[in-house]
Motif scaffolding. Structure first.
Motif, PDB file in Angstrom:
ATOM      1  N   GLN A 237      16.977   0.750  -4.688  1.00  0.00           N
ATOM      2  CA  GLN A 237      16.074   0.643  -5.831  1.00  0.00           C
ATOM      3  C   GLN A 237      14.694   0.986  -5.310  1.00  0.00           C
ATOM      4  OE1 GLN A 237      14.386  -3.105  -7.781  1.00  0.00           O
ATOM      5  NE2 GLN A 237      16.082  -2.636  -9.172  1.00  0.00           N
ATOM      6  N   LEU A 238      14.178   2.148  -5.711  1.00  0.00           N
ATOM      7  CA  LEU A 238      12.937   2.678  -5.149  1.00  0.00           C
ATOM      8  C   LEU A 238      11.795   2.511  -6.144  1.00  0.00           C
ATOM      9  CD1 LEU A 238      15.416   5.088  -4.641  1.00  0.00           C
ATOM     10  CD2 LEU A 238      13.854   5.384  -2.713  1.00  0.00           C
ATOM     11  N   HIS A 239      10.636   2.082  -5.635  1.00  0.00           N
ATOM     12  CA  HIS A 239       9.470   1.812  -6.474  1.00  0.00           C
ATOM     13  C   HIS A 239       8.316   2.715  -6.053  1.00  0.00           C
ATOM     14  CE1 HIS A 239      11.417  -1.837  -8.062  1.00  0.00           C
ATOM     15  NE2 HIS A 239      11.904  -1.941  -6.834  1.00  0.00           N
ATOM     16  N   PHE A 240       7.777   3.472  -7.013  1.00  0.00           N
ATOM     17  CA  PHE A 240       6.696   4.408  -6.739  1.00  0.00           C
ATOM     18  C   PHE A 240       5.519   4.147  -7.667  1.00  0.00           C
ATOM     19  CE2 PHE A 240      10.597   6.693  -5.554  1.00  0.00           C
ATOM     20  CZ  PHE A 240      10.286   7.108  -4.269  1.00  0.00           C
ATOM     21  N   ALA A 241       4.331   4.453  -7.173  1.00  0.00           N
ATOM     22  CA  ALA A 241       3.115   4.364  -7.979  1.00  0.00           C
ATOM     23  C   ALA A 241       2.762   5.759  -8.487  1.00  0.00           C
ATOM     24  CB  ALA A 241       1.968   3.809  -7.143  1.00  0.00           C
ATOM     25  N   GLU A 242       2.473   5.859  -9.754  1.00  0.00           N
ATOM     26  CA  GLU A 242       2.230   7.171 -10.364  1.00  0.00           C
ATOM     27  C   GLU A 242       1.129   7.958  -9.662  1.00  0.00           C
ATOM     28  OE1 GLU A 242       1.383   9.047 -14.807  1.00  0.00           O
ATOM     29  OE2 GLU A 242       0.557   7.082 -14.313  1.00  0.00           O
ATOM     30  N   LEU A 243       0.083   7.289  -9.207  1.00  0.00           N
ATOM     31  CA  LEU A 243      -1.076   7.966  -8.638  1.00  0.00           C
ATOM     32  C   LEU A 243      -0.997   8.136  -7.120  1.00  0.00           C
ATOM     33  CD1 LEU A 243      -3.835   6.186 -10.772  1.00  0.00           C
ATOM     34  CD2 LEU A 243      -2.672   8.350 -11.229  1.00  0.00           C
ATOM     35  N   ASP A 244       0.135   7.799  -6.537  1.00  0.00           N
ATOM     36  CA  ASP A 244       0.313   7.825  -5.081  1.00  0.00           C
ATOM     37  C   ASP A 244       0.845   9.197  -4.649  1.00  0.00           C
ATOM     38  OD1 ASP A 244       0.658   7.199  -2.424  1.00  0.00           O
ATOM     39  OD2 ASP A 244       2.267   5.751  -2.753  1.00  0.00           O
ATOM     40  N   LYS A 245      -0.022  10.201  -4.671  1.00  0.00           N
ATOM     41  CA  LYS A 245       0.413  11.575  -4.430  1.00  0.00           C
ATOM     42  C   LYS A 245       1.028  11.751  -3.042  1.00  0.00           C
ATOM     43  CE  LYS A 245      -1.233  16.369  -4.725  1.00  0.00           C
ATOM     44  NZ  LYS A 245      -0.624  16.813  -3.478  1.00  0.00           N
ATOM     45  N   ARG A 246       0.466  11.112  -2.035  1.00  0.00           N
ATOM     46  CA  ARG A 246       0.947  11.287  -0.661  1.00  0.00           C
ATOM     47  C   ARG A 246       2.426  10.942  -0.540  1.00  0.00           C
ATOM     48  NH1 ARG A 246       1.775   7.760   3.276  1.00  0.00           N
ATOM     49  NH2 ARG A 246       0.865   6.115   2.017  1.00  0.00           N
ATOM     50  N   VAL A 247       2.817   9.785  -1.043  1.00  0.00           N
ATOM     51  CA  VAL A 247       4.217   9.375  -0.963  1.00  0.00           C
ATOM     52  C   VAL A 247       5.075  10.122  -1.981  1.00  0.00           C
ATOM     53  CG1 VAL A 247       5.815   7.445  -1.332  1.00  0.00           C
ATOM     54  CG2 VAL A 247       3.736   7.104   0.002  1.00  0.00           C
ATOM     55  N   THR A 272      -0.020   4.629 -14.061  1.00  0.00           N
ATOM     56  CA  THR A 272      -1.424   4.379 -13.696  1.00  0.00           C
ATOM     57  C   THR A 272      -1.569   3.517 -12.435  1.00  0.00           C
ATOM     58  OG1 THR A 272      -1.777   2.355 -15.027  1.00  0.00           O
ATOM     59  CG2 THR A 272      -2.054   4.495 -16.146  1.00  0.00           C
ATOM     60  N   ALA A 273      -0.495   3.370 -11.677  1.00  0.00           N
ATOM     61  CA  ALA A 273      -0.531   2.518 -10.490  1.00  0.00           C
ATOM     62  C   ALA A 273      -0.891   3.328  -9.248  1.00  0.00           C
ATOM     63  CB  ALA A 273       0.814   1.833 -10.286  1.00  0.00           C
ATOM     64  N   ASN A 274      -1.613   2.683  -8.338  1.00  0.00           N
ATOM     65  CA  ASN A 274      -1.933   3.253  -7.038  1.00  0.00           C
ATOM     66  C   ASN A 274      -1.011   2.685  -5.968  1.00  0.00           C
ATOM     67  OD1 ASN A 274      -4.477   5.032  -6.952  1.00  0.00           O
ATOM     68  ND2 ASN A 274      -5.095   3.370  -8.322  1.00  0.00           N
ATOM     69  N   HIS A 275      -0.944   3.391  -4.854  1.00  0.00           N
ATOM     70  CA  HIS A 275      -0.246   2.897  -3.670  1.00  0.00           C
ATOM     71  C   HIS A 275      -0.722   1.463  -3.385  1.00  0.00           C
ATOM     72  CE1 HIS A 275       1.748   3.636   0.279  1.00  0.00           C
ATOM     73  NE2 HIS A 275       0.888   2.711   0.690  1.00  0.00           N
ATOM     74  N   GLY A 276       0.220   0.560  -3.157  1.00  0.00           N
ATOM     75  CA  GLY A 276      -0.148  -0.816  -2.875  1.00  0.00           C
ATOM     76  C   GLY A 276      -0.309  -1.685  -4.105  1.00  0.00           C
ATOM     77  N   PHE A 277       0.192  -1.235  -5.267  1.00  0.00           N
ATOM     78  CA  PHE A 277      -0.044  -1.986  -6.506  1.00  0.00           C
ATOM     79  C   PHE A 277       0.607  -3.364  -6.513  1.00  0.00           C
ATOM     80  CE2 PHE A 277       3.998   0.118  -7.445  1.00  0.00           C
ATOM     81  CZ  PHE A 277       4.721  -0.873  -8.101  1.00  0.00           C
ATOM     82  N   HIS A 278       1.572  -3.598  -5.620  1.00  0.00           N
ATOM     83  CA  HIS A 278       2.215  -4.914  -5.572  1.00  0.00           C
ATOM     84  C   HIS A 278       1.417  -5.928  -4.765  1.00  0.00           C
ATOM     85  CE1 HIS A 278       5.232  -7.932  -4.181  1.00  0.00           C
ATOM     86  NE2 HIS A 278       5.703  -7.782  -5.406  1.00  0.00           N
ATOM     87  N   ASN A 279       0.516  -5.442  -3.930  1.00  0.00           N
ATOM     88  CA  ASN A 279      -0.257  -6.309  -3.035  1.00  0.00           C
ATOM     89  C   ASN A 279      -1.401  -6.953  -3.809  1.00  0.00           C
ATOM     90  OD1 ASN A 279      -2.023  -7.397  -1.115  1.00  0.00           O
ATOM     91  ND2 ASN A 279      -1.527  -5.833   0.399  1.00  0.00           N
ATOM     92  N   ASP A 280      -1.272  -8.247  -4.070  1.00  0.00           N
ATOM     93  CA  ASP A 280      -2.218  -8.938  -4.956  1.00  0.00           C
ATOM     94  C   ASP A 280      -3.465  -9.436  -4.246  1.00  0.00           C
ATOM     95  OD1 ASP A 280      -0.640 -10.715  -3.571  1.00  0.00           O
ATOM     96  OD2 ASP A 280      -0.141 -11.964  -5.297  1.00  0.00           O
ATOM     97  N   SER A 281      -3.807  -8.830  -3.126  1.00  0.00           N
ATOM     98  CA  SER A 281      -5.027  -9.223  -2.417  1.00  0.00           C
ATOM     99  C   SER A 281      -6.148  -8.200  -2.556  1.00  0.00           C
ATOM    100  CB  SER A 281      -4.722  -9.445  -0.926  1.00  0.00           C
ATOM    101  OG  SER A 281      -4.399  -8.212  -0.298  1.00  0.00           O
ATOM    102  N   THR A 282      -5.907  -7.107  -3.293  1.00  0.00           N
ATOM    103  CA  THR A 282      -6.942  -6.091  -3.465  1.00  0.00           C
ATOM    104  C   THR A 282      -6.984  -5.624  -4.918  1.00  0.00           C
ATOM    105  OG1 THR A 282      -5.778  -3.963  -3.206  1.00  0.00           O
ATOM    106  CG2 THR A 282      -6.165  -5.236  -1.208  1.00  0.00           C
ATOM    107  N   ALA A 283      -7.998  -4.825  -5.232  1.00  0.00           N
ATOM    108  CA  ALA A 283      -8.155  -4.298  -6.586  1.00  0.00           C
ATOM    109  C   ALA A 283      -7.096  -3.266  -6.941  1.00  0.00           C
ATOM    110  CB  ALA A 283      -9.554  -3.682  -6.758  1.00  0.00           C
ATOM    111  N   ARG A 284      -6.301  -2.833  -5.965  1.00  0.00           N
ATOM    112  CA  ARG A 284      -5.196  -1.927  -6.285  1.00  0.00           C
ATOM    113  C   ARG A 284      -4.078  -2.656  -7.025  1.00  0.00           C
ATOM    114  NH1 ARG A 284      -3.391   0.962  -0.866  1.00  0.00           N
ATOM    115  NH2 ARG A 284      -3.342  -1.188  -0.150  1.00  0.00           N
TER     116      ARG A 284
END
Length: 307
Positions: A237-247, A272-284
């Motif tokens: 089950q793979l999870h991607f962020a829409e705005l994460d072009k590199r990955v 509209t998600a960026n890389h790291g969107f699951h990490n709740d310690s930053t504005a991402r």
């Protein structure tokens, strides 16, 4: 068992107020493509109404005090640090083991290996392990930085430390951790794996390298395994962020390989998600997307590991 609910972070500026360029530059910085001086210099060129450079930079870098969802002292879990032999890695390794209180040798549970980002076992990843234990899984999160003394308490130093390590030995440490979970006296022998960023790559890699050990993989914004894709048996089950072009640029070829080898996979792209969107310690962090992704992950592991 009571599942944790996500914590909002009101002291951060809204991600909607931060230009996308800032997120892109932070991604470059976090992955070592630019240094901190360059990152801050680029931020200084932005015009962000009502926000200073220091506020934007602070919002993008982790503040782990904001991120805890499950306490170390939660009465429904037991958390501890465990050293283990790692003949395929650095010889000795250490990880953060979290076990549900009602799990023992007579009431066993499936296990999930948790793989951190490119900066060692930070508090966010430890919290992810506790969330898994609250959901009924034995969770184990190794620290790749243990040979160098362990996660140093800040991500910049942790990132620099991890870059000095042999990547093959890091993979070996996590492989031996997976074996430990399979053979743990409280484990049913069924093992899943979840990882974030570098840990997402590790998840892809170990699912391919250990088809008889890893029985479900949930990589978050992780790049593909470098080899053995034809050996994968476990569902993904793979999870991607829409705005994460590199990955995301690596996904089409990986998907072709998964299809060619008839791997059972589901891929989600979070808008509209960026890389790291699951990490709740930053504005991402994006609460709605993060909660949805985590709900899907828990359901996936329940189906794959409790059957």
């Amino acid at each position: 068992m009571t599942l944790p609910t996500a914590k909002s972070t009101p002291s951060m500026p809204s991600s909607k107020n931060i230009p996308q360029e800032a997120f892109d530059w932070y991604d470059e910085y976090a992955h070592g493509d630019i240094d901190r001086r360059t990152f801050l210099s680029r931020l200084g060129t932005l015009s962000v109404t009502g926000l200073t450079l220091s506020v934007v930079a602070g919002a993008l870098t982790p503040n782990y005090a904001l991120a805890e969802q499950v306490s170390f002292n939660d009465p429904e879990i037991t958390a501890s640090y465990v050293e283990f032999d790692s003949p395929n890695g650095h010889g000795k390794a250490r990880g953060y083991l979290v076990i549900p209180k009602d799990v023992d040798m007579t009431n066993k549970a499936p296990a999930v290996l948790v793989a951190h980002e490119n900066r060692g076992l930070n508090p966010y990843i430890e919290d992810v392990a506790r969330r898994l234990a609250k959901a009924g899984f034995i969770a184990f999160a190794p620290d790749a930085l243990f040979p160098l003394g362990g996660y140093p308490g800040n991500d910049d130093e942790g990132r620099a430390m991890q870059k000095t390590l042999d990547g093959n030995k890091i993979e070996g440490d996590f492989m031996d951790a997976a074996t430990l979970l399979k053979n743990h006296s409280f484990s049913t022998g069924k093992v899943g794996m979840v990882g974030f960023c570098f840990g997402g790559y590790l998840t892809n890699a170990l699912v391919a390298a250990m088809p008889d050990t890893i029985q479900a993989g949930a990589p978050y914004y992780g790049t593909p395994a470098k080899s053995n894709i034809d050996k994968i048996k476990a569902p993904l089950q793979l999870h991607f962020a829409e705005l994460d072009k590199r990955v995301n640029d690596s996904w089409p070829d990986y998907e072709k390989a998964l299809k060619a080898n008839k791997v059972d996979y589901t891929a989600y792209v979070y808008p509209t998600a960026n890389h790291g969107f699951h990490n709740d310690s930053t504005a991402r962090y994006q609460e709605k997307n993060a909660e949805l992704a985590w709900e899907r992950t828990i359901q996936f592991f329940n189906k794959a590991l409790n059957a």
